[in-house]
Enzyme design. Structure first.
Site, PDB file in Angstrom:
ATOM      1  N   ARG A 124       1.375  -3.399  13.213  1.00 29.13           N
ATOM      2  CA  ARG A 124       1.146  -3.666  14.212  1.00 29.13           C
ATOM      3  C   ARG A 124       1.501  -4.449  14.587  1.00 29.13           C
ATOM      4  O   ARG A 124       1.652  -5.914  14.311  1.00 29.13           O
ATOM      5  CB  ARG A 124      -0.753  -3.851  13.513  1.00 29.13           C
ATOM      6  CG  ARG A 124      -1.307  -2.216  13.295  1.00 29.13           C
ATOM      7  CD  ARG A 124      -1.046  -1.463  14.965  1.00 29.13           C
ATOM      8  NE  ARG A 124      -1.980  -0.154  14.304  1.00 29.13           N
ATOM      9  CZ  ARG A 124      -1.241   0.773  13.716  1.00 29.13           C
ATOM     10  NH1 ARG A 124      -0.551   1.123  13.627  1.00 29.13           N
ATOM     11  NH2 ARG A 124      -2.567   1.646  13.793  1.00 29.13           N
TER      12      ARG A 124
ATOM     13  N   THR B 104       6.790  -2.550  11.490  1.00 29.61           N
ATOM     14  CA  THR B 104       6.653  -1.450  11.755  1.00 29.61           C
ATOM     15  C   THR B 104       5.429  -0.587  11.791  1.00 29.61           C
ATOM     16  O   THR B 104       4.040  -0.107  11.543  1.00 29.61           O
ATOM     17  CB  THR B 104       7.638  -0.439  10.853  1.00 29.61           C
ATOM     18  OG1 THR B 104       7.087  -0.145  10.365  1.00 29.61           O
ATOM     19  CG2 THR B 104       8.862  -0.390  11.549  1.00 29.61           C
TER      20      THR B 104
ATOM     21  N   GLY C  19       1.200  -0.894   0.204  1.00 30.93           N
ATOM     22  CA  GLY C  19      -0.492  -0.018   0.018  1.00 30.93           C
ATOM     23  C   GLY C  19       0.817   1.071  -0.057  1.00 30.93           C
ATOM     24  O   GLY C  19       1.658   1.164  -0.262  1.00 30.93           O
TER      25      GLY C  19
ATOM     26  N   SER D 137       0.024  -9.827  -0.718  1.00 29.34           N
ATOM     27  CA  SER D 137      -1.246  -9.920   0.640  1.00 29.34           C
ATOM     28  C   SER D 137      -2.433 -10.141  -0.459  1.00 29.34           C
ATOM     29  O   SER D 137      -2.579 -10.994  -1.250  1.00 29.34           O
ATOM     30  CB  SER D 137      -1.683  -8.344   0.926  1.00 29.34           C
ATOM     31  OG  SER D 137      -1.549  -7.753  -0.935  1.00 29.34           O
ATOM     32  N   ARG D 138      -3.335 -10.203   0.650  1.00 28.53           N
ATOM     33  CA  ARG D 138      -4.395 -11.154  -0.119  1.00 28.53           C
ATOM     34  C   ARG D 138      -4.986 -10.815  -1.111  1.00 28.53           C
ATOM     35  O   ARG D 138      -5.274 -11.639  -2.236  1.00 28.53           O
ATOM     36  CB  ARG D 138      -5.441 -11.286   1.065  1.00 28.53           C
ATOM     37  CG  ARG D 138      -5.013 -12.719   1.959  1.00 28.53           C
ATOM     38  CD  ARG D 138      -6.769 -13.121   3.007  1.00 28.53           C
ATOM     39  NE  ARG D 138      -6.093 -13.872   3.751  1.00 28.53           N
ATOM     40  CZ  ARG D 138      -5.534 -14.108   4.798  1.00 28.53           C
ATOM     41  NH1 ARG D 138      -4.709 -12.448   5.180  1.00 28.53           N
ATOM     42  NH2 ARG D 138      -5.023 -14.973   5.858  1.00 28.53           N
TER      43      ARG D 138
ATOM     44  N   ILE E 260       2.285   3.076   2.681  1.00 26.47           N
ATOM     45  CA  ILE E 260       4.211   2.381   3.048  1.00 26.47           C
ATOM     46  C   ILE E 260       5.220   1.668   2.106  1.00 26.47           C
ATOM     47  O   ILE E 260       6.330   1.812   2.056  1.00 26.47           O
ATOM     48  CB  ILE E 260       3.865   2.168   4.318  1.00 26.47           C
ATOM     49  CG1 ILE E 260       3.280   3.636   5.490  1.00 26.47           C
ATOM     50  CG2 ILE E 260       5.229   2.039   5.183  1.00 26.47           C
ATOM     51  CD1 ILE E 260       2.952   2.765   6.662  1.00 26.47           C
TER      52      ILE E 260
ATOM     53  N   HIS F  57       7.709   2.757  19.263  1.00 23.94           N
ATOM     54  CA  HIS F  57       6.981   2.815  18.546  1.00 23.94           C
ATOM     55  C   HIS F  57       6.704   4.216  17.769  1.00 23.94           C
ATOM     56  O   HIS F  57       5.898   5.277  18.021  1.00 23.94           O
ATOM     57  CB  HIS F  57       5.348   3.368  19.009  1.00 23.94           C
ATOM     58  CG  HIS F  57       3.852   2.697  18.239  1.00 23.94           C
ATOM     59  ND1 HIS F  57       3.099   2.183  18.249  1.00 23.94           N
ATOM     60  CD2 HIS F  57       3.769   3.158  16.671  1.00 23.94           C
ATOM     61  CE1 HIS F  57       2.041   1.974  17.034  1.00 23.94           C
ATOM     62  NE2 HIS F  57       2.866   2.896  16.213  1.00 23.94           N
TER      63      HIS F  57
ATOM     64  N   GLU G 181       1.784  -1.165  24.721  1.00 23.79           N
ATOM     65  CA  GLU G 181       2.111   0.590  24.755  1.00 23.79           C
ATOM     66  C   GLU G 181       1.756   1.129  25.506  1.00 23.79           C
ATOM     67  O   GLU G 181       0.743   1.182  26.023  1.00 23.79           O
ATOM     68  CB  GLU G 181       1.989   0.668  23.601  1.00 23.79           C
ATOM     69  CG  GLU G 181       2.764  -0.069  22.395  1.00 23.79           C
ATOM     70  CD  GLU G 181       2.897   0.041  20.771  1.00 23.79           C
ATOM     71  OE1 GLU G 181       2.471   1.370  20.686  1.00 23.79           O
ATOM     72  OE2 GLU G 181       2.750  -0.586  20.014  1.00 23.79           O
TER      73      GLU G 181
END
Length: 319
Positions: free
Chosen positions: A238, A236, A155, A176-177, A157, A286, A267
């Site tokens: 989740r 980076t 995507g 990715s799917r 990023i 993070h 976090e």
């Protein structure tokens, strides 16, 4: 009487410095909090006297149980235009408007490469040795040129991470799917036939997927076992996309060369959390979206959101 606005998790104490809050001065009192509330009761008590809350990304959850304890709250501004930890249905039921802000993909891309390069060239170990009484050269760097970079997600990023990998002379593959060959061709990378093929054949694997039911636990023990013993994993995105116990086991047992992690299951990370002492791990707290330009956007647009709400015409409403 002015409304009161709470700005949460202002760890660096820069929220009021990186944006101009003066347009709200006559109508809103701004109070910043530089510590994180981990307990819902403590958070409810702290926010009881506020009409507006500004929260960064998904650091703080706003479930219906919390919102029910904040009868004065009328507006939540969350940085970014996606937030999975706000109960929107409950917010609507309690008459709370939720707004977002823009967010740049560039800071997390840059941090991804900081982690990848730091791991590949042993920067932390060599720096610590140089500043202390350690040996002169103790690591042998992993090459990037000619190696395979596997991207889970292509995507905003992931595609930018891909282009930097290509600039380094890496072979870049993605999966990715719902990723199509047309999209992969557009970015200039190869489409992996499967997640398993990508994991088994890559020298570096970087995660750039949104967290959802289909991606939670996407990389478990079986998937991590497919990685080469010389491979590095970067996350980076989740924490919940990668099984944390399986990752810790792989690091402790030396089944992968290392991991670069910016996201965690809890976090801020507790002092006794095993991620703090895991071997072969380069970790940051993070910081993916933490940059001066991004914060200026977050807080600058938070001011705009609040002003628009006060004017009766909310902007950038979520979801």
């Amino acid at each position: 009487m002015r409304l009161r606005c709470a700005v949460l998790d202002d760890f660096q104490r820069v929220a009021t410095e990186l944006a101009d809050w003066s347009p709200l001065a006559d109508d809103v009192e701004v109070v910043t909090f530089d510590t994180h509330f981990t307990d819902e009761s403590a958070l409810a008590e702290a926010l009881a006297g506020f009409d507006i809350v500004v929260t960064l990304r998904e650091r703080v959850a706003f479930p219906g149980s919390l919102l029910a304890r904040l009868p004065r709250l009328r507006l939540i501004v969350a940085s970014g235009m996606r937030n999975s930890v706000i109960d929107y249905e409950a917010a609507t039921a309690h008459g709370i408007t939720v707004c977002g802000t823009a967010s740049s993909p560039h800071p997390p891309v840059e941090l991804t490469w900081a982690l990848l390069l730091g791991l590949a060239r042993g920067l932390v170990e060599e720096h610590n040795a140089l500043r202390g009484d350690g040996p002169w050269q103790s690591t042998v760097g992993a090459d990037l040129h000619g190696r395979r970079l596997g991207l889970l997600g292509l995507g905003k990023i992931g595609s930018r991470v891909a282009r930097i990998g290509l600039a380094f002379g890496m072979e870049v593959v993605a999966w990715s799917r719902h990723l199509t060959k047309e999209r992969a061709d557009e970015v200039g990378v190869q489409l992996a036939a499967s997640k398993e093929e990508l994991l088994a054949g890559s020298d570096f694997v970087s995660v750039h997927l949104a967290l959802g039911d289909r991606t939670r636990g996407l990389l478990g023990a079986a998937e991590l076992a497919l990685l080469k013993p010389t491979a590095y994993l970067i996350n980076t995105s989740r924490a919940a996309i990668v099984d944390q116990d399986a990752l810790l086991a792989a690091l402790h047992e030396g089944r992968i060369a290392g991991a670069g992690v910016d996201v965690f299951d809890i976090e801020p990370l507790p002092a006794d959390h095993p991620m703090r002492t895991a071997p072969r791990l380069l970790a940051t707290p993070h910081l993916g979206y933490v940059s001066r330009a991004n914060y200026a956007t977050y807080y600058g647009q938070a001011v705009e959101d609040i002003a628009a709400f006060l004017a009766g015409s909310p902007v950038r409403r979520l979801p």
